[in-house]
Enzyme design. Structure first.
Site, short mmCIF file in Angstrom:
data_model
loop_
_atom_site.label_atom_id
_atom_site.label_comp_id
_atom_site.label_asym_id
_atom_site.label_seq_id
_atom_site.Cartn_x
_atom_site.Cartn_y
_atom_site.Cartn_z
N ARG A 161 41.43 -105.16 -14.06
CA ARG A 161 40.75 -105.12 -12.41
C ARG A 161 39.86 -106.08 -12.07
O ARG A 161 38.41 -106.08 -11.57
CB ARG A 161 39.13 -103.92 -13.20
N SER A 239 36.13 -94.41 -11.67
CA SER A 239 35.13 -94.69 -12.48
C SER A 239 34.31 -95.42 -12.23
O SER A 239 34.43 -96.96 -11.50
CB SER A 239 36.51 -95.60 -13.98
N GLU A 334 32.32 -100.79 -12.31
CA GLU A 334 33.42 -101.20 -11.83
C GLU A 334 32.83 -101.74 -10.23
O GLU A 334 33.63 -102.57 -9.64
CB GLU A 334 34.58 -100.61 -11.77
#
Ligand SMILES: Cc1cc2nc3c(=O)[nH]c(=O)nc-3n(C[C@H](O)[C@H](O)[C@H](O)COP(=O)(O)OP(=O)(O)OC[C@H]3O[C@@H](n4cnc5c(N)ncnc54)[C@H](O)[C@@H]3O)c2cc1C
Length: 345
Positions: A161, A239, A334
């Protein structure tokens, strides 16, 4: 009337933008950002709005909406399909086309909302695949140097990520992304156990691309991870927290049954959803506002309709605090937060 970020983002929260510029060509996209930078006035780049949380007061910035389109393809049996995609192309349309054409490598990334140009930023991933595995190069406009710069995959700094584009926020405007995909009617080896189970196969096996796409979409829908206007569980950023990557010593302190995925010699990734559930945060958990943990997935914070950014962040802070109090681990958000912040954990 000014546009609210709530109308441009999938979580549907966020106050007004000072101005909105819709960029449908690459020249318009670059000049909108370059002109704002030259005037010393902030520009916020927004594409699908599916990984963005904006404060209730909005942003004192020009919102530049990435709406560029175009896909070009060169394919041969040796090099596979070299597919160059404009930043504003919807990602899932690219995946659907890849599956239909017999280009393997992105089938497990079906159903992820947002634009193609945002995928390198956080190295979008799901069900055992990441875009880093198939990105050949990323062409950008460097807002600091005021020039175009192209990065080959090895120079993109891809990690879990993360990428050089995410680590240097706002510097690189992604113009297009080139993917190199294998020509095959079957998928790359399936790496994710849940996906393998639903395909009736084993981890490491291949399956027809179409079947992998359908299986992924079905799994994602069951978790509220495919956008659906009628389903409040999908009014989210997906998420809300990344899976923590822990040093070996810290990972050893986790309960024995905690998920552990080796990242490299020194680090282990665990599951944020598992930590959240084991910290006592159930699906549907709410602090009495319209923001709640999804009823289908404990990692998604959702807007039940009428939630504010403050409601979502209060819920996120509560979830994070419970995980920290239980496991001593600080979850990291995130999405990109603009004009708002999570209190320090
Ligand atoms: C229901 C749901 C499920 C999701 N599932 C997943 C998943 O499985 N895996 C996963 O990795 N993510 C997932 N996401 C998160 C999100 O879809 C991805 O991160 C997506 O790539 C964001 O694209 P976007 O166009 O919506 O970006 P935006 O939200 O518009 O922008 C996100 C950030 O990228 C920047 N940005 C956007 N376009 C550009 C550009 N062209 N150049 C430079 N900067 C840019 C913005 O300024 C902002 O900082 C999910 C989100 C939702 C809502």
């Amino acid at each position: 009337m000014s546009t609210r970020l709530a109308d441009l983002t999938t979580l549907r929260v966020g106050g007004p933008a000072r101005e909105v510029v819709v960029a449908e060509t690459e020249a318009d996209l670059v000049s909108a950002v370059r002109d704002a930078d030259a005037a010393g006035s902030p520009a916020l780049v927004v594409a699908g709005g599916s990984n963005l949380v904006v404060g209730d007061a909005g942003v004192d910035a020009t919102v530049v909406l990435v709406r560029t389109r175009g896909v070009s393809v060169e394919a041969d049996s040796c090099a596979g399909a070299w597919v160059t995609v404009a930043a504003g192309e919807p990602w899932d349309e690219v995946v659907a086309r890849a599956v239909a054409e017999g280009w393997a490598g992105v089938e497990a990334l079906s159903g992820i909302p947002g634009s193609c140009g945002a995928t390198p930023l956080q190295n979008v991933g799901a069900y055992g695949q990441e875009v880093a595995e198939v990105i050949a190069r990323v062409r950008t406009y460097d807002r600091v140097a005021g020039v175009q710069r192209t990065f080959m995959a090895a120079d993109c700094g891809f990690g879990y990520r993360s990428s050089r584009f995410k680590s240097d926020p706002g510097r690189y405007l992604v113009l297009d992304v080139a993917f190199q995909l294998r020509l095959s009617p079957t998928s790359e080896p399936v790496r994710y156990a849940e996906l393998a189970r639903s395909l009736g196969t084993d981890v490491g096996s291949r399956a027809p691309l179409v079947e992998v796409r359908e299986a992924v979409l079905a799994l994602r829908r069951a978790k509220g991870m495919v956008l659906d206007d009628a389903d409040h569980d999908t009014w989210s950023v997906g998420s809300f927290f990344t899976n923590p990557v822990l040093a070996q010593a810290q990972a050893r302190l986790l309960p024995e049954d905690a998920p552990r995925y080796p990242v490299d010699d020194g680090h282990v990734k665990t599951s944020a959803a598992w930590l959240i559930e084991r910290a006592g945060v159930g699906r549907g958990h709410t602090l009495g506002t319209a923001a709640s943990v999804s009823t289908k997935h404990s990692l998604a914070l959702t807007n039940g309709g009428g939630a504010s950014t403050a409601d979502v962040l209060a819920l996120a802070a509560d979830v994070r605090e419970r995980v920290r109090d239980t496991f001593g681990i600080g979850l990291e958000p995130e999405p990109t937060l603009v004009g708002c912040a999570l209190p320090a954990c």
